[in-house]
Every structure is written in C-alpha cells, then in structure tokens.
Write an enzyme that holds these catalytic residues in place. Structure first.
Site, PDB file in Angstrom:
ATOM      1  N   SER A 192      -5.935   8.213  -1.840  1.00  0.00           N
ATOM      2  CA  SER A 192      -6.720   6.976  -1.888  1.00  0.00           C
ATOM      3  C   SER A 192      -7.020   6.390  -0.515  1.00  0.00           C
ATOM      4  O   SER A 192      -7.920   5.557  -0.380  1.00  0.00           O
ATOM      5  CB  SER A 192      -6.001   5.932  -2.740  1.00  0.00           C
ATOM      6  OG  SER A 192      -4.818   5.502  -2.103  1.00  0.00           O
ATOM      7  N   LYS A 238      -2.202   0.537   0.356  1.00  0.00           N
ATOM      8  CA  LYS A 238      -3.613   0.168   0.260  1.00  0.00           C
ATOM      9  C   LYS A 238      -3.958  -0.769   1.414  1.00  0.00           C
ATOM     10  O   LYS A 238      -3.098  -1.205   2.172  1.00  0.00           O
ATOM     11  CB  LYS A 238      -3.917  -0.550  -1.067  1.00  0.00           C
ATOM     12  CG  LYS A 238      -3.493   0.183  -2.331  1.00  0.00           C
ATOM     13  CD  LYS A 238      -4.304   1.421  -2.599  1.00  0.00           C
ATOM     14  CE  LYS A 238      -3.824   2.100  -3.900  1.00  0.00           C
ATOM     15  NZ  LYS A 238      -4.472   3.419  -4.084  1.00  0.00           N
TER      16      LYS A 238
END
Length: 285
Positions: free
Chosen positions: A99, A174
C-alpha cells in the site's frame, strides 16, 4: 670509703678520691637492668602485633566467573535495553504491504523494507498531514483480531527482523491525509483528493504507470481525536476509505492508536534513507 646502694634495676656508687684534700665524690649510675627490660617489652609488643594483625605478602586472585554466567548477564542487560528502547524511544517495524509503494517496499517478490519508527515526537505533538505513521489497527481494521501482549509482540517483531517469524497482523503503516475536524473528499477534475475544498499536492503517489485516477469515496468529516490515513499506492491500499463501518467516518483511526513516526529505512541497505513527510495540504511547506 665507698657507699653503694643496690636495688633491682640500678646501682649508685660513691668513691672518694685518693690523696689529700677535700673529698669530691665521684658517682656512677647504672641502668642496664632497666634497658634490658625496656627492650624485652618492646620486643614482646611487636611480636604480639604481628601475631594479631599479620599483613599477607601476597593476595589471592579473585575467582573468575564462569563464561556462561557472564554470557547470561550480558544477554539480560541487552534484553532489558532492547525493551526500554523499543517501548519509549524507537522500534524497527516490518509491515509487508504494497500500500505504500514506492515510498516503501512491501511488494510480493521483493525485500520488504524494515523501517525505524520514532516514538518521542508524538509525546509532545500530534501527527500532522504528510507524516507516515505506524498504528495499531482498531477492531474494524483487524476484523476483531486483538494485538499480541507486549512480550509476545516484542519477540514477534524481533523475529520478523531476521525473517524468523511473521510480523504482527494488527500493525499498519499509512500516510496522514487529514486530522480531526477536516473534511475529505474525492476528487477534483484532475483526480486529486481535496481537504476542506482544496486539492492536495501529493508527489509521492503511485499509480503503477497508469492514468492519475483515484477511486472515489464519500465526503467525510474526520472526528475529533482521529486521523484520516491513506496509502501512497493509492489504488492498491486498504485504508480509511475501506474501513468505514458502520459509517465512513469510522474509517479514521484514533490518535491514541499511533505507535510512532516512520523516519528511516534501515533494511535493505540499498534503500537506506529518510522517509518523506511532505505535507500535502501546504505543498510540503
């Protein structure tokens, strides 16, 4: 004519001179007995002192500890320092997720990046937009899976650093896009995410060589005390957009779940370097 007085320790003798004239006595005092006694007393005291407090000529060497005991002490100290440092200062994480490509490697078939996550900054300040953070996933991110206890988690993380165990499945990495009170939506005519109606400047995004298009999501206001996070590999990231259950705002993660800020890539050596914290809301300023 002589007069002699004797006792146990001395002799006093008076002898008149020979010849005519007044007699002037001549005296001799002897203390030979007293001197002998004094010498004997000093000798006996010296002998007694030597017998009571003998000074050894050589000291015995201290017995060396067995090697295994020294090794155990070193290991215990090293383990204690590791626990203290990882708890309060910094920690190395391995999170095998694509990601964050290409900012961080986590792709299938490549060497997963091991990142140093620093914890001190967030003791004094909250995360800000652009920070790459590691956090414990809330239940709607982990499917209800609970994180391991501290001891198991530490051993698991240490093992994952040398590829002896799998990393914890409850930790995520993230980038912060918006903070509590801000509104996030997608997208403007150029496919850019907007915060409070303004498009973001995101030079770190990866679209895999394809067109700059992002999956749209519902406009959401981030609750107070929470963060809206997204992956740099924007169309291949399960982030705040995907975990909005039961409402879109529930995709935001609590600030209290943040472990620390990802600062440096430490492994592999070929990718050593700092991790960008470019603020997308201010163009990096």
């Amino acid at each position: 004519m002589s007069h002699r007085v004797n006792d146990d320790s001395s002799t006093w003798e008076t002898t008149p001179p020979s010849g005519d004239g007044p007699a002037e006595p001549t005296s001799r005092f002897s203390t030979s007995g007293s001197r002998a006694s004094s010498y004997e007393d000093r000798s006996s005291r010296s002998s007694a002192y030597e017998e009571e407090d003998p000074a050894p000529r050589f000291r015995k060497k201290k017995k060396k500890q067995p090697f295994w005991k020294e090794l155990l002490v070193i290991f215990s100290v090293a383990l204690l320092l590791t626990v203290v440092i990882q708890t309060f200062v910094a920690r190395v994480f391995v999170i095998p997720s694509a990601s964050m490509e290409t900012t961080l490697h986590g792709c299938t078939g490549c060497v997963n990046d091991k990142v140093l996550v620093e914890k001190i900054t967030y003791l004094f300040n909250d995360p800000r937009p652009g920070d790459v953070i590691v956090f414990r996933g809330p239940p709607n991110w982990t499917g209800g899976q609970e994180p391991p206890n501290f001891v198991v988690g530490t051993l698991q993380d240490l093992g994952s650093m040398v590829n002896l165990s799998e990393p914890s499945g409850t930790d995520f990495i993230k980038r912060v896009i918006a903070v509590g009170g801000q509104t996030v939506e997608c997208c403007d005519e150029q496919g850019r995410v907007m915060v409070d109606g303004k498009p973001l400047d995101e030079p770190y995004l990866n679209f895999g060589g394809g067109p700059r298009q992002q999956e749209s999501f519902e406009k959401v206001t981030v609750p107070a005390g929470k963060l809206w996070v997204m992956g740099d590999n924007r169309n291949n990231s399960s982030d705040s957009r995907k975990h909005g259950d039961p409402t879109p705002a529930d995709g935001a993660i609590p600030i209290s779940n943040v472990v620390g800020k990802a600062r440096v890539i430490v492994i592999p050596v070929s990718r050593w370097g700092t991790i960008s914290d470019h603020n997308p809301q201010t163009g990096g300023k």
